[in-house]
Each structure stands twice: as structure tokens, then as C-alpha cells.
Write a protein that holds these residues in place. Structure first.
Motif, short mmCIF file in Angstrom:
data_model
loop_
_atom_site.label_atom_id
_atom_site.label_comp_id
_atom_site.label_asym_id
_atom_site.label_seq_id
_atom_site.Cartn_x
_atom_site.Cartn_y
_atom_site.Cartn_z
N TYR A 1 5.72 27.59 -2.42
CA TYR A 1 6.89 28.04 -3.17
C TYR A 1 7.50 26.86 -3.91
N ALA A 2 8.02 27.13 -5.10
CA ALA A 2 8.77 26.13 -5.86
C ALA A 2 9.85 26.84 -6.65
N HIS A 3 10.94 26.10 -6.92
CA HIS A 3 12.15 26.71 -7.50
C HIS A 3 12.80 25.71 -8.45
N TRP A 4 13.00 26.11 -9.70
CA TRP A 4 13.71 25.30 -10.70
C TRP A 4 15.02 25.99 -11.06
N ASP A 5 16.08 25.20 -11.20
CA ASP A 5 17.40 25.70 -11.58
C ASP A 5 17.84 25.12 -12.92
N LEU A 6 18.70 25.84 -13.58
CA LEU A 6 19.36 25.38 -14.79
C LEU A 6 20.84 25.71 -14.64
N ALA A 7 21.66 24.68 -14.60
CA ALA A 7 23.11 24.86 -14.46
C ALA A 7 23.47 25.70 -13.22
N GLY A 8 22.77 25.45 -12.11
CA GLY A 8 23.08 26.14 -10.87
C GLY A 8 22.52 27.54 -10.74
N GLU A 9 21.80 28.01 -11.73
CA GLU A 9 21.20 29.35 -11.71
C GLU A 9 19.69 29.21 -11.60
N GLY A 10 19.07 30.14 -10.90
CA GLY A 10 17.62 30.17 -10.82
C GLY A 10 17.03 30.37 -12.20
N ALA A 11 16.09 29.50 -12.58
CA ALA A 11 15.44 29.60 -13.89
C ALA A 11 14.02 30.14 -13.75
N LEU A 12 13.27 29.58 -12.79
CA LEU A 12 11.90 30.02 -12.57
C LEU A 12 11.50 29.67 -11.15
N MET A 13 10.75 30.56 -10.53
CA MET A 13 10.21 30.33 -9.21
C MET A 13 8.72 30.59 -9.27
N LEU A 14 7.98 29.86 -8.45
CA LEU A 14 6.54 30.09 -8.27
C LEU A 14 6.31 30.45 -6.82
#
Length: 133
Positions: free
Chosen positions: A41-54
């Protein structure tokens, strides 16, 4: 709070992770919050919001069944954090969703995570999630 974000279900996790880790910061400003190329699992945020997850497709097969691992049927999933997974699940079913996985605690994904999975009328996979505590 992640209102709604995409999660890609991938078979080549390490390669896909390296791609998004290289391009997301420059393209969108999203930053890696959790995960490594080892997955699942991986998780990227933008300004505190979820942007993309794998998520590795094999890991999802434990919840949705072997088709998620073997075939291309599920390549994406919409994920929404909700205040009450049980109520959200019931709401979706009342409005035409098909049940995939009933509400359940998922401590292997997060110590207080509760999820449910449905398919919308078009067959798209949707995860409802909340963090209790």
C-alpha cells in the motif's frame, strides 16, 4: 479528511510505486505519506487530502475474492471516508449497489479501520471507510 479519492489496484506494485513517487510531487505537489515500493500500500496527499493510493491487487483479493487478483476487472476503486460505515453501506444498497464485503474491522490495514465494499450499478468497486477511536 479524504472525501473521495481513487485507489489503483496494481499487479506490478514496485514499478508503479516508483513511477508515481517520481512524477506526483512535480506534477501535482502531492507528497508520499505512507508506503514504500515493497508495498502492498502507498498513499500520497495534497494539502492534507488523499490524492492517490496504490494497493497490490493480491491484497484486495482477500476482501473481494480471487477475481481481483487474477483479472483486470478491478483496476481502480473509489474510496470514501464516511462517519458511519454501516449506515453508508445500507444507504448504498438501498440505492442499487451490490454488496461485495459487509462492514468489518480491518486491523491489518489500520488499527482502527472499518470498511465495507460495494459495487455501484455500473460495477465499479467502492470502499467506505472510517477510523474509530
Amino acid at each position: 479528511m479524504d472525501a473521495l479519492h481513487p485507489r489503483l489496484l496494481v499487479g506490478r506494485f514496485a514499478e508503479t510505486f516508483r513511477f508515481y513517487a517520481a512524477v506526483l510531487p512535480e506534477l501535482t505537489g502531492a507528497r508520499l505519506v505512507r508506503g514504500t515500493e515493497e508495498g502492498p500500500y502507498a498513499h500520497w496527499d495534497l494539502a492534507g487530502e488523499g490524492a492517490l493510493m496504490l494497493l497490490d491487487r493480491r491484497a484486495m483479493a482477500d476482501i473481494t475474492g480471487p477475481a481481483a487478483e487474477a483479472g483486470p476487472a478491478d483496476r481502480t476503486m473509489l474510496v470514501s471516508r464516511v462517519p458511519d460505515v454501516d449506515a453508508g453501506y445500507a444507504l448504498c444498497l438501498r440505492h442499487g449497489a451490490t454488496a461485495v464485503a459487509a462492514p468489518a474491522q480491518r486491523p491489518e490495514w489500520g488499527p482502527t479501520l472499518r470498511t465495507a465494499h460495494v459495487r455501484d450499478p455500473e460495477g465499479n468497486l467502492v470502499e467506505l471507510q472510517s477510523y474509530d477511536g
